[in-house]
Design an enzyme around this catalytic site. Sequence first.
Site, short mmCIF file in Angstrom:
data_model
loop_
_atom_site.label_atom_id
_atom_site.label_comp_id
_atom_site.label_asym_id
_atom_site.label_seq_id
_atom_site.Cartn_x
_atom_site.Cartn_y
_atom_site.Cartn_z
N THR A 132 81.07 -10.14 58.62
CA THR A 132 82.74 -10.05 58.53
C THR A 132 83.38 -10.47 59.38
O THR A 132 83.15 -10.59 60.75
CB THR A 132 82.78 -8.45 58.08
OG1 THR A 132 84.23 -8.46 58.09
CG2 THR A 132 82.37 -7.73 59.41
N ASP A 133 84.71 -10.93 59.27
CA ASP A 133 85.50 -11.01 60.02
C ASP A 133 85.99 -9.90 60.95
O ASP A 133 86.43 -10.23 62.01
CB ASP A 133 86.77 -11.97 59.52
CG ASP A 133 87.70 -10.96 58.53
OD1 ASP A 133 87.22 -9.78 58.37
OD2 ASP A 133 88.61 -11.76 57.83
N GLU A 134 86.03 -8.84 60.61
CA GLU A 134 86.51 -7.68 61.29
C GLU A 134 85.69 -7.48 62.60
O GLU A 134 86.04 -6.67 63.71
CB GLU A 134 86.33 -6.55 60.56
CG GLU A 134 87.01 -6.29 58.96
CD GLU A 134 87.14 -5.22 58.36
OE1 GLU A 134 87.01 -3.91 59.28
OE2 GLU A 134 87.47 -5.50 57.22
N TYR A 157 82.77 0.93 61.11
CA TYR A 157 82.25 -0.19 60.52
C TYR A 157 82.13 -1.56 60.92
O TYR A 157 81.17 -2.12 61.11
CB TYR A 157 83.18 -0.32 58.97
CG TYR A 157 82.84 -1.79 58.30
CD1 TYR A 157 81.51 -1.93 57.73
CD2 TYR A 157 83.71 -2.69 58.50
CE1 TYR A 157 81.34 -3.11 56.86
CE2 TYR A 157 83.35 -3.79 57.69
CZ TYR A 157 82.14 -3.96 57.07
OH TYR A 157 81.87 -5.45 56.40
N LYS A 161 78.85 -3.84 62.39
CA LYS A 161 78.37 -4.93 61.74
C LYS A 161 78.30 -5.79 63.13
O LYS A 161 77.58 -6.64 63.32
CB LYS A 161 79.64 -5.64 61.00
CG LYS A 161 79.64 -4.88 59.43
CD LYS A 161 78.48 -5.24 58.73
CE LYS A 161 78.26 -6.57 58.22
NZ LYS A 161 77.18 -6.77 57.25
#
Length: 351
Positions: A132-134, A157, A161
Site C-alpha cells: 500500500t501507499d500508506e 495497519y 504492511k
Amino acid sequence: MKKKILITGGAGFIGSHVVRLFVNKYPNYEIVNLDALTYAGNLDNLTDVAQKPNYSFIKIDITNEAAINQLFEKQQFDGIVHLAAESHVDRSITDPLAFIRTNIIGTVNLLNAAKNQWNGNFEDKRFYHISTDEVYGSLGKEGMFTETTSYDPRSPYSSSKASSDMLVRAYFHTYNLPVVISNCSNNYGANQFPEKLIPLAINNIKNNKPIPIYGKGENIRDWLWVNDHARAIDVIYHQAKLGETYNIGGINEWTNIDLIHKLCEIMDKKLGRASGESAKLITFVTDRAGHDLRYAIDSSKLQRELGWKPSLQFEEGLEKTVDWYLANEQWMNNITSGDYLSYYEKQYKNR
Ligand code: NAD
Ligand code: DAU
C-alpha cells in the site's frame, strides 16, 4: 505456458478482481485461491468463476504455519500473488495484534514456504507482494510518493504492511527469492466491504443513514478503480524486473468531503431524489486517531517501464461503482447483517 499460481486473499475486494482477471485471461494457468474467509472474505465475489476448470479454492489461514507448509508440500507453485491481509486502518487501531499476525507472520510463513519449495531453483518463479501507499506516511499539501520515498508508516495497519515489505525485500537480498512489490493508492469499485469510505457511504445514503465524515473531511486520498489495479498487477506479475518496487495510483486526488459531495450528486440522480437531498446526510464525526492527511502516488515508473495507465476517469468509475452496489442489493444485505451491525455500532456510536 502452463503455470500454477497461488493467489492469497482472493475472496476479498481486490483479490477477487485479480482472481477473475487471471482465471479468464489465462485459461492455461491453474489459479488456486487461498483465503481464510475472515469477515472480509466472501466467496459470493467469485460466483462467476467458481466453476471454471482452471480455478480452485482452499480455505487456509496464513498464520497457520503447519497448514501453509502442508499445502506447499502437496502442490507446486510457479508463482504467488500475495494479497491476504487485514486491511482496515480503523480495525488496526482497536486490534493491532491481528494485523501483526496476518500481515507480518502470515507473510513470513508464505516466504518460507516458497523458499523451501523452490529450494534455490528460481527460474520462472515469482513471489509478488501487494502493498500500500500508506507505508510512505503522510504528505503535506505538496509532493508525491515515489518508489524511493522513505518509509514512515503511522498506523498499526501501515506499520504491519511496511514490516512485511521489508521482510519481502530481505528474502530477495538474503536468499535471492524472486520477489516483486507494488504499493497502490486507495481502490474503489465493486465488491468492497462497506467498512471502507465509498461503499459505506453508498449503503448509508441508500438507507437514509448519516454519512460519517472524520474530522473536517479535509484529508486527501488518491483513488484508483479496482479493475485498473488488477490490470497493473497482471502487468507487474508478468513483466517486472525481480527485486523491484512499483507504485500504482490513479493520479486522482480528492478531499473526502468533495468526494462525498460528488457521490451524493450521483446517488440523488440514481435514486430519483431532489438535488442536494443525499448531502443532507453528511455528518462530521470525531477524527480517526493519527489520521494521515494526504496520500498521492507518482506511478510514472510503472507507466514508463511497463506501459500501464489508469483506464477510467473517476466520475465514470464512481458512477459504475454506484450502479454495481444498487444492482447487487442482496450482496450488500448478506454482509451488512450479523457481525457488521456490531462492528458499526462500536465504530460509530460515540464519535
Ligand atoms: P480485503 O480486506 O477486502 O480482503 C482481504 C482478504 O484477505 C479477505 O478475503 C480475507 O478473508 C483474507 N485474509 C485476511 N486474513 C487472512 C489470513 N490470516 N489468512 C488468509 N486469508 C486472510 O482487502 P483488500 O482491500 O482487497 O486488500 C487486499 C490487499 O491489497 C491487502 O494486502 C492490502 O493491504 C492491499 N491494498 C489495498 C488497498 C485498498 O484500497 N483496499 C490499496 C492498496 C493495497
Ligand atoms: O491508501 C491505500 C489504503 O487505502 C489501503 O492500504 C487500505 O487497505 C484501505 O483501507 C485504504 O485506507 P484508508 O484509510 O485511506 O481508507 P478508508 O476507506 O478507511 O478511508 C478513506 C478516507 O475516508 C480516510 O481519510 C478516512 C475517511 N473516512 C473513512 C471512513 C470509514 C471517513 O471520513 N469516514 C469513514 O467512516
